[in-house]
Enzyme design. Sequence first.
Site, PDB file in Angstrom:
ATOM      1  N   CYS A 136       0.812  -1.147   0.009  1.00  0.00           N
ATOM      2  CA  CYS A 136       0.143   0.089   0.086  1.00  0.00           C
ATOM      3  C   CYS A 136       1.041   1.232   0.024  1.00  0.00           C
ATOM      4  O   CYS A 136       2.078   1.213   0.291  1.00  0.00           O
ATOM      5  CB  CYS A 136      -0.987   0.198   1.247  1.00  0.00           C
ATOM      6  SG  CYS A 136       0.024   0.157   2.738  1.00  0.00           S
ATOM      7  N   CYS A 185       3.049   1.684   2.782  1.00  0.00           N
ATOM      8  CA  CYS A 185       4.271   0.991   2.727  1.00  0.00           C
ATOM      9  C   CYS A 185       5.176   1.826   2.416  1.00  0.00           C
ATOM     10  O   CYS A 185       6.617   1.905   3.042  1.00  0.00           O
ATOM     11  CB  CYS A 185       4.110  -0.199   2.178  1.00  0.00           C
ATOM     12  SG  CYS A 185       2.790  -1.335   2.708  1.00  0.00           S
ATOM     13  N   ASP A 217      -0.852  15.218 -28.459  1.00  0.00           N
ATOM     14  CA  ASP A 217      -0.266  15.067 -29.562  1.00  0.00           C
ATOM     15  C   ASP A 217      -0.923  15.336 -30.897  1.00  0.00           C
ATOM     16  O   ASP A 217      -2.161  15.005 -30.827  1.00  0.00           O
ATOM     17  CB  ASP A 217       0.351  13.490 -29.370  1.00  0.00           C
ATOM     18  CG  ASP A 217       1.100  12.996 -30.845  1.00  0.00           C
ATOM     19  OD1 ASP A 217       2.138  13.734 -31.113  1.00  0.00           O
ATOM     20  OD2 ASP A 217       0.868  12.046 -31.255  1.00  0.00           O
ATOM     21  N   ASP A 272      -0.120   8.995 -28.759  1.00  0.00           N
ATOM     22  CA  ASP A 272      -0.250   7.477 -29.239  1.00  0.00           C
ATOM     23  C   ASP A 272       0.960   6.813 -29.624  1.00  0.00           C
ATOM     24  O   ASP A 272       0.834   5.461 -29.969  1.00  0.00           O
ATOM     25  CB  ASP A 272      -1.275   7.438 -30.214  1.00  0.00           C
ATOM     26  CG  ASP A 272      -0.446   8.060 -31.572  1.00  0.00           C
ATOM     27  OD1 ASP A 272       0.334   9.244 -31.438  1.00  0.00           O
ATOM     28  OD2 ASP A 272      -0.625   7.393 -32.773  1.00  0.00           O
ATOM     29  N   ASP A 295       5.823   9.716 -27.281  1.00  0.00           N
ATOM     30  CA  ASP A 295       4.847  10.161 -26.278  1.00  0.00           C
ATOM     31  C   ASP A 295       5.184   9.717 -25.064  1.00  0.00           C
ATOM     32  O   ASP A 295       4.735  10.255 -24.041  1.00  0.00           O
ATOM     33  CB  ASP A 295       3.529  10.387 -26.671  1.00  0.00           C
ATOM     34  CG  ASP A 295       3.037  10.734 -27.891  1.00  0.00           C
ATOM     35  OD1 ASP A 295       3.488  11.924 -28.425  1.00  0.00           O
ATOM     36  OD2 ASP A 295       2.490  10.502 -28.726  1.00  0.00           O
TER      37      ASP A 295
END
Length: 754
Positions: free
Chosen positions: A31, A34, A442, A642, A646
Amino acid sequence: MEQVQHLQTKTETGKKKNYIKETFPVLEMTCAACAISVESMLKSAEGVQDAGVNFANQDAWVEYNPSVTAPQQLQNIIRSIGYDLVIEKENQQEVKEAAQEQQYKAIRQRTIWSSILAFPIVLIGMFFMNIPYANWIMMALATPVLFYFGRSFFVHAFKQAQHGKANMDTLVALSTGIAYLFSVFNTVYPEFWHNRGLHAHVYFEAAAVVIAFISLGKLLEEKAKSNTSSAIKKLMGLQPKTVTLALSDGHTKEIPVSEVKVNDVLLVKPGEKIPVDGSVLNGESFVDESMITGEPVPVEKKTADKVFAGTINQRGSFSFAAEKVGAETLLAQIIRMVQEAQGSKAPVQKLVDKIAGIFVPVVIGISILTFIAWVLLGGEHAFTQALLTSITVLVIACPCALGLATPTAIMVGVGKGAENNMLIKDAESLELAHKVTAIILDKTGTITEGRPLVTDLFFAKDVNSDELQQVLLSVEQHSEHPLADAIVLYLRQQNIQPILLDKTESVTGKGIKTVYNHEQYMVGHASWMKEEQVIIDGELQQRMNQLQQQAKTVVLLAKNQQASVLIAIADKVKAGSKKAIETLQQQGIEVYMLTGDNEQTAAAIAAEVGVKQFKAEMLPSAKAAFVQQLQQQGKTVAMVGDGINDSHALAQADVSIAMGKGSDIAMDVAKMTLISSDLNSIHKALKLSRKTVNTIKQNLFWAFIYNLIGIPIAAGVLYPLNGFLLNPMIAGAAMAFSSVSVVSNSLRLKLAKL
């Protein structure tokens, strides 16, 4: 990936001390709290100047003095609180991945089995309490749930307690442990309560259900977390394992890419990936550089042109001299930047874990005060009532509703996203998306279709258009130029059939000459046509000027030195892009467009879709730097892309969104994927985030109202007024009701309109 940096800092005395900065994978974190625990332990270690832990990619960086401490000592410190550091230099990534895989499988197994065993306990506890040996059956089923499948909660809670810390594990261990022990006592020795006129109630179902549900939350978190490293693996996979080395005697030899040295001459065949950065020596080809620029049109490469690792050679063969190898290549830098961007974001400290840190000591304090108050003021059955009320306080504070508040809303939100063509891999992005104030898009493949297509076809006056199209198709079918595919696709869609040409000659880098039916034809760029003194009439010239101003590429077909056909090629804007951008701007969100393409094309596309702020000729690192620049201005930034180019910016952004038709790497780095690649889904994603976060807040409200009312009543505050003490049966029902109210509220999200 192992990273070591040598740093020099000054001590108070002015002497220089050498510090090194190393990155180590951390194991066993379950978690966000932690990560906080590991970070605070590392920072407090002797010889450590600074440290940071990223829960998302399970890495810790430590800046330490090797003359004072060593990785082995740091590992021992982290092991003392129940976690582990991978300090071996060899195969560090593999060890981490194997451990993560093992951890995921263990959590999955724990969740499945604890759920299977908890189900009959709930059935008996709620509906079949009167069957023979009901309590004993529930005890037999609950024991493995708590102390085998739920043992990690107790182990972590104990190790946290050793260092004076508390988190969600502490609350789970404390409440379930006490509920279990109290229930065992009541099962084995019910006479204790019967002799005092009280019913010996058991809480086995509450303890088992809490373990099962919290395990489910951890499983969902672990699944999301495992996605962060797959992007790095795929980026590494872009570099070929072996290369063809040209030897001085004219022979060739295949060697591993790790053995390539600067100035080695390497051969690249059609379809192969370029292994390292360098400069072309011999040969010509077109190279797909979309991983760097994002642009779909392959780039022509001739002698002395630069080539980069990970880019893909298209049709020709060439040899090149290696200039940057290993960690120096552009691809290696992209990998390193993606890793750093994923690791630099501070882990979001989950609200529930924050609350648990305060809630646990407060609940324990109330329980102790309740016990003391009853012993001092309880009268005849003081000790009995003190024991019963103090344990009821701890049991009623059981974090079932609290633990369910976030995971149930996230589960329903993720499901709602999938129904609307949005894959959401990470709870953090769903919680954060509603705060977005700036969106970066983009250009290629995000705003546009991402491939060159024929947009316009014009014929000169008095020409045979059918015959000219047949000649054009036949010429372009044999062309190696990347734009030829767009023309062939367009003409085939018009049902044009190819013909047999008499003679064809390719003019490198300029176009093609051919003969058909004793007539001369030429296909190529306008500049070449002018060199060859081809006549372009006024109307065709005017059209050509207009199209070039729109940043479209123009190809001409000339017949007998007379321009007859004009073909315009461009990367078309997607149908819904303009409307999607308008919607975002109306919501007060700033929209930016970044592209690796040239200034003129960028300006034309930006004008077409209504984006006022754009930047052209951007490299991957420049895109990420722009994201960082906006973040430094206090903006919450979403990046939509995409391509591989990027991936660095996606990793850097607060919310990362990939197009479903884009590269696997972009989808792996991004926390959300738009399956339909429609930009209108961004608005829906932001709306879904807002509704999910509101649901989480409502759930936490219900969980807390229950505790705020339930704990004082359990402690017996009403007893002096009207003699009312909370019946354990009512406490159990109230606990169940709080959980049901949280789940029901989360399910309402399914009905929401996006």
